[in-house]
Structures are given as C-alpha cells and as structure tokens.
Design a protein around this motif. Sequence first.
Motif, PDB file in Angstrom:
ATOM      1  N   SER A  86      38.716  51.518  49.883  1.00  5.96           N
ATOM      2  CA  SER A  86      38.973  52.049  48.547  1.00  5.96           C
ATOM      3  C   SER A  86      40.215  51.378  47.990  1.00  5.96           C
ATOM      4  N   ILE A  87      40.066  50.747  46.825  1.00  4.16           N
ATOM      5  CA  ILE A  87      41.141  49.961  46.217  1.00  4.16           C
ATOM      6  C   ILE A  87      41.277  50.339  44.750  1.00  4.16           C
ATOM      7  N   LEU A  88      42.491  50.641  44.331  1.00  4.52           N
ATOM      8  CA  LEU A  88      42.778  50.954  42.933  1.00  4.52           C
ATOM      9  C   LEU A  88      43.611  49.843  42.315  1.00  4.52           C
ATOM     10  N   VAL A  89      43.203  49.396  41.128  1.00  4.27           N
ATOM     11  CA  VAL A  89      43.950  48.389  40.367  1.00  4.27           C
ATOM     12  C   VAL A  89      44.373  49.014  39.043  1.00  4.27           C
ATOM     13  N   MET A  90      45.645  48.816  38.664  1.00  5.11           N
ATOM     14  CA  MET A  90      46.162  49.362  37.412  1.00  5.11           C
ATOM     15  C   MET A  90      46.954  48.300  36.659  1.00  5.11           C
TER      16      MET A  90
END
Length: 315
Positions: A86-90
């Motif tokens: 699970s990877i979040l990019v902002m």
Amino acid sequence: MGRRKSGLNKLIIYIVSIIVVAILSFVGMEFGTTETIGNTIPINIVKPENLQNITIKTGTKITKDFLSENKQNLKVYFFDVGQADSILVMNEEQTMLIDAGNNEDGELLVQNLKTLGITKIDYLIGTHPHEDHIGGLDDIIKNFEVGTIYMPKVKTNTKTFEDVLDAVQEKELMITTPKVKDTFMIGQAECKVLAVDNNVKNLNLSSIIIQMKFDDLTYLFTGDSEKEVEENILKTTTKDDMKANILKVGHHGSDTSSSEKFIQRVAPEISIISVGKDNSYNHPDQEVIERLEEIESKVYRTDEVGNIFIEQRKQ
C-alpha cells in the motif's frame, strides 16, 4: 556530609539519565527516525548528489510526526501492511493510493489516511486482484471520496474481489482499465502507465506499473509484476526511459521478479521492499538483495523499519 551529598547527587544524575534514555528510546520507536539523504548523511549509494532534496523517515506507526506542511513537496508513504502493498502519493492536495493491503489492513489504512488529513483519493489503483493488494480497497472506497479507480480488466471469484465491486457499486463509481502509455497528474507529479495486462492465468502478470516523475527524480511502482513483464518493458523502452531513482521492488522481493537485467537498467539509488516479517515465502529473496547491493542501492524493508516516508522538496 559533603561526600554523602556528592554520592546522592551522582545517584540522582544516574537515575535521571536512565529515564531520559528510556524516553528517547520510546519516542524513537514510536515516531521513527529521520534520515536526510545527500551530503548530510553519507550512505552507500552510487550518486548521493541525485538525492539532495530527499528526506526519509521510518517508524512503526503513522502519527502526525509524518506530516509535512509544505504542499508543494512530493510525499510518498510506503505503509507497513506486512506481506502486502500500500503506497500513498501526495502533491498539491492531490492524492494517489496504490493498493490497499490485505482485508485486515483496511481499518489500519483508513486510520493512517485520516491521521495524514486525507479526505479524498484522486486516483485509487488496484495493481492486480490479489487479496494482499486489494484487500482494503473496499474500506477505502467506503470511507473516502474517490475519483478515478484503475484496475486491470481481470476478474476473480474471490469474496475480496466481490467486496471491492460491491463498494464501487454502492458509491456509484466505476472501474477503468488504463492503457500502456496513459498519463495523469498528481499535482505536479507526472504518472505514466508502463504496463497493464489482462492475464488471468497468472494475475501477477496483469499488474499495473506506474512510473512517476517529479522535478528531476523518477519513481517506479511495480506491483507484483514478474520477469516476463519486466522483459517486455525493457524491449519497448530505451535505456534512459527506464532509469529510476526510487524503486518499489516487485512482488515483495521475490525471485520471480527483479531480474538482473531489469535491476541493472533501472539502477535505483533507493529500493523499497514491502514485505512481512518472518513470512512463509522467504521474501525477499537473497539473490534479489544481492543484485541491489551490487549496484549499491540503499534498501529499505518494511519488515525491518516499518512505515517508510519519502519527502522530495520542490526545487
């Protein structure tokens, strides 16, 4: 009397020192450690000057310590979801979530995102319909506003997959299958689809691969893509097109991925492996680790350091 006071003072100092060390140890364990890559802390990578604008923070729990107020900076979170991804990019108040761990990780990921102040996922990507990648997608869809959902055009008869479809239907959303070379933006970060397939015999081969560029750095998110997919990409791209400063190592570091030719071509300065502690698959494979070490890539593993936060400062 003077000696007694001196001895008492030493004892007090000693006790206070132990308490301070204990507190610092607890804080370090809870909130993680910060590592500034580049000239500040020399690490064993080929070209540290490429990463002067990178800060890396690790920790066992996502807290407000992982927040950054600068909305122009690119932020990438590799959540520790055990033997899953699970990877979040902002960037500039836009977000992309790539995969959502196992079924039991859904609640944790919802809490992580809320801790980071997330209210909307602009791009939600299920790289392929294995439970360790889409398990928590239904929780994400139910708890957040969601824009575009990308998944390969393959179906399974698992309850996990059905739960995702039900959540999509309940929110009156739709699933889109991207095409190779499709591009989209997360703030100022340009994302490009390098691979997606409709392979049903081996779902790993259907993995959506995303290449992301921000300023002068490139990131590569590979899902569970295997050597067959890597070979196809290498055949259709130039040497420079495949270079990436930061690589999410394919398939949790399995020997089914990360061929020597692929690693040599990508040549990442930093490699991230999302993997469960003491997992039954013996991931990551030692040969894969050695390939990364041979090119002097700095390896971070979620089973060793927990959550991994990379912030790239806008130039």
